[in-house]
Design a protein around this motif. Structure first.
Motif, PDB file in Angstrom:
ATOM      1  N   GLY C  64      62.836  59.806  59.344  1.00  0.00           N
ATOM      2  CA  GLY C  64      63.652  59.024  58.410  1.00  0.00           C
ATOM      3  C   GLY C  64      64.140  59.885  57.250  1.00  0.00           C
ATOM      4  O   GLY C  64      65.305  59.813  56.852  1.00  0.00           O
ATOM      5  N   LYS C  65      63.254  60.718  56.732  1.00  0.00           N
ATOM      6  CA  LYS C  65      63.646  61.590  55.605  1.00  0.00           C
ATOM      7  C   LYS C  65      64.663  62.633  56.057  1.00  0.00           C
ATOM      8  O   LYS C  65      65.608  62.944  55.323  1.00  0.00           O
ATOM      9  N   LYS C  70      70.540  64.342  55.958  1.00  0.00           N
ATOM     10  CA  LYS C  70      71.815  64.595  56.642  1.00  0.00           C
ATOM     11  C   LYS C  70      72.864  63.527  56.319  1.00  0.00           C
ATOM     12  O   LYS C  70      74.051  63.810  56.246  1.00  0.00           O
ATOM     13  N   TRP C  71      72.414  62.278  56.231  1.00  0.00           N
ATOM     14  CA  TRP C  71      73.325  61.153  55.971  1.00  0.00           C
ATOM     15  C   TRP C  71      72.730  60.387  54.790  1.00  0.00           C
ATOM     16  O   TRP C  71      71.906  59.484  54.984  1.00  0.00           O
ATOM     17  N   SER C  72      73.158  60.744  53.586  1.00  0.00           N
ATOM     18  CA  SER C  72      72.396  60.324  52.400  1.00  0.00           C
ATOM     19  C   SER C  72      72.326  58.814  52.202  1.00  0.00           C
ATOM     20  O   SER C  72      71.387  58.316  51.609  1.00  0.00           O
ATOM     21  N   GLU C  73      73.298  58.074  52.714  1.00  0.00           N
ATOM     22  CA  GLU C  73      73.267  56.626  52.481  1.00  0.00           C
ATOM     23  C   GLU C  73      72.598  55.850  53.619  1.00  0.00           C
ATOM     24  O   GLU C  73      72.583  54.621  53.610  1.00  0.00           O
ATOM     25  N   ALA C 104      76.286  55.883  61.827  1.00  0.00           N
ATOM     26  CA  ALA C 104      75.195  55.038  62.333  1.00  0.00           C
ATOM     27  C   ALA C 104      74.840  55.425  63.768  1.00  0.00           C
ATOM     28  O   ALA C 104      73.661  55.419  64.151  1.00  0.00           O
ATOM     29  N   TYR C 105      75.847  55.784  64.560  1.00  0.00           N
ATOM     30  CA  TYR C 105      75.566  56.249  65.929  1.00  0.00           C
ATOM     31  C   TYR C 105      74.882  57.608  65.912  1.00  0.00           C
ATOM     32  O   TYR C 105      73.888  57.839  66.608  1.00  0.00           O
ATOM     33  N   GLU C 109      70.997  58.450  67.186  1.00  0.00           N
ATOM     34  CA  GLU C 109      70.731  59.358  68.301  1.00  0.00           C
ATOM     35  C   GLU C 109      69.834  60.521  67.842  1.00  0.00           C
ATOM     36  O   GLU C 109      68.950  60.974  68.581  1.00  0.00           O
ATOM     37  N   TYR C 110      70.068  60.987  66.632  1.00  0.00           N
ATOM     38  CA  TYR C 110      69.210  62.025  66.074  1.00  0.00           C
ATOM     39  C   TYR C 110      67.748  61.546  66.056  1.00  0.00           C
ATOM     40  O   TYR C 110      66.830  62.282  66.427  1.00  0.00           O
ATOM     41  N   ALA C 111      67.544  60.296  65.667  1.00  0.00           N
ATOM     42  CA  ALA C 111      66.176  59.756  65.586  1.00  0.00           C
ATOM     43  C   ALA C 111      65.477  59.763  66.952  1.00  0.00           C
ATOM     44  O   ALA C 111      64.335  60.213  67.062  1.00  0.00           O
ATOM     45  N   ILE C 112      66.148  59.298  67.986  1.00  0.00           N
ATOM     46  CA  ILE C 112      65.461  59.235  69.292  1.00  0.00           C
ATOM     47  C   ILE C 112      65.188  60.646  69.822  1.00  0.00           C
ATOM     48  O   ILE C 112      64.121  60.906  70.397  1.00  0.00           O
TER      49      ILE C 112
END
Lengths: 155, 77, 155, 77
Positions: C64-65, C70-73, C104-105, C109-112
């Motif tokens: 999450g951090k 990478k995507w501050s918001e 959001a996409y 995808e980065y998370a998984i």
């Protein structure tokens, strides 16, 4: 069960997602479009969505078919809400399932891009100091005069 | 008779949501021209046309019973 | 409310998604990983997921951090289930909200991908004729001997 | 004393989920070597090590009270 729907009531994310879940699908993505309060510093109070309902459902169904031509094992369900929506409420839910995850992201993104191109739904933004029909499907240009300056649909 | 449907700002420009009109045999382009003469506030240059729920080209000839919808740039999603 | 959780009970998609919905976010994506019945023609009966729970939650939080760098918001919530899961059941739900949809996409995808690299969770596949710990985080190689032939984590 | 946690197939190879062992002052590499001598079925070459819930390198020196976990390639998600 209709996989492509225009509705007036709040959308249940779980219900739309369940339509595409199945034993052969290992990955499901959903896209949830909500009413944002601020767009480029301007505060939205609420939105009105209007649709050419029969044609909109037909075009959502067409998008589902286009996806299945590109990703043959994909399952798709799309629900779009119309009428008055408050800040934070859900306007659209797109659910896509595929056997593998990469396709689920790609197919889902394809769906939202196509919705913004071909599905006859329009939103009217209401602010403190006025209201306007948002005239560009890419959400970047509004036409206060009702006269789009460029043909973005054919561009 | 052909039924015409108006949406979004077009509906506000003509002041109604539907219109029945005798234009069978005309092309879409001719219909647009006639409507713009009838409603000076109406701008249709950048608006697509759907006949019976499918997008069509301007040279399509209209038939009795057709449902014509003018589709300004969409903003759903 | 914990945004990063390892749980034993069924996961509610709506509950995880609600954690990231807010007035500044116009786009929410969710990824839902489910138990697939067939993988390369082989029929799975059920799965057992095991986690090093404290560390797994810490690593989900780290992901999450990383996303917020990478995507501050972006807002992120991830719930992973452990224990026995039947075919079609939900193993993981990742929800990400951002002001605009493209992010959001990408962030989802980065998370998984990162979950499959660094989060200490393992699955054991049970088939009609046996069972095996799946030893490769990219889900492509199983190690019947418990001996991975290549170092995929450092690869 | 150091606590060692076993997961997935490693837990099956050693026949337990936890082990307390006197190895403070040793490196992770030395601990791995000792454990592989103790459990002939145990293969740790491609397994990462976490100490107190963070991944560490093989030259890290262990301290009293550390919790060591061996992390085989993960397969969550």
């Amino acid at each position: 069960m209709k996989n492509y729907e225009i509705v007036s009531d709040p959308i249940c994310i779980e219900a739309v997602t369940k339509k595409v879940m199945c034993p052969t699908a290992g990955a499901v993505t959903t896209f949830i479009g909500t009413v944002r309060e601020f767009t480029k510093g301007k505060q939205t109070l609420y939105l009105i969505y209007e649709a050419y309902q029969e044609m909109a459902e037909k075009k959502l169904c067409q998008i589902g078919k286009e996806i299945q031509e590109k990703w043959s094992e994909a399952k798709v369900a799309i629900t779009h809400r119309i009428g008055r929506l408050e800040i934070g409420e859900i306007a659209v839910v797109i659910a896509v399932s595929t056997p593998h995850r990469k396709d689920a992201y790609l197919a889902n993104e394809y769906a939202i891009e196509r919705i913004k191109e071909i599905v006859p739904i329009w939103k009217k933004e209401h602010w403190k100091d006025g209201q306007i029909w948002i005239g560009d499907q890419r959400e970047q240009v509004a036409y206060p005069t009702g006269k789009p300056e460029e043909d973005l649909l054919h561009g | 008779m052909v039924k015409i449907l108006w949406f979004a700002h077009l509906s506000e420009a003509v002041g109604k949501r539907e219109l029945e009109i005798e234009v069978a045999g005309m092309t879409v382009a001719a219909l647009k021209k006639q409507l713009q003469e009838q409603y000076p506030d109406l701008v249709l240059e950048h608006v697509l046309t759907a006949v019976n729920e499918e997008y069509v080209a301007d040279d399509m000839v209209l038939d009795n019973g057709d449902v014509v919808a003018f589709i300004p740039p969409v903003s759903g999603g």
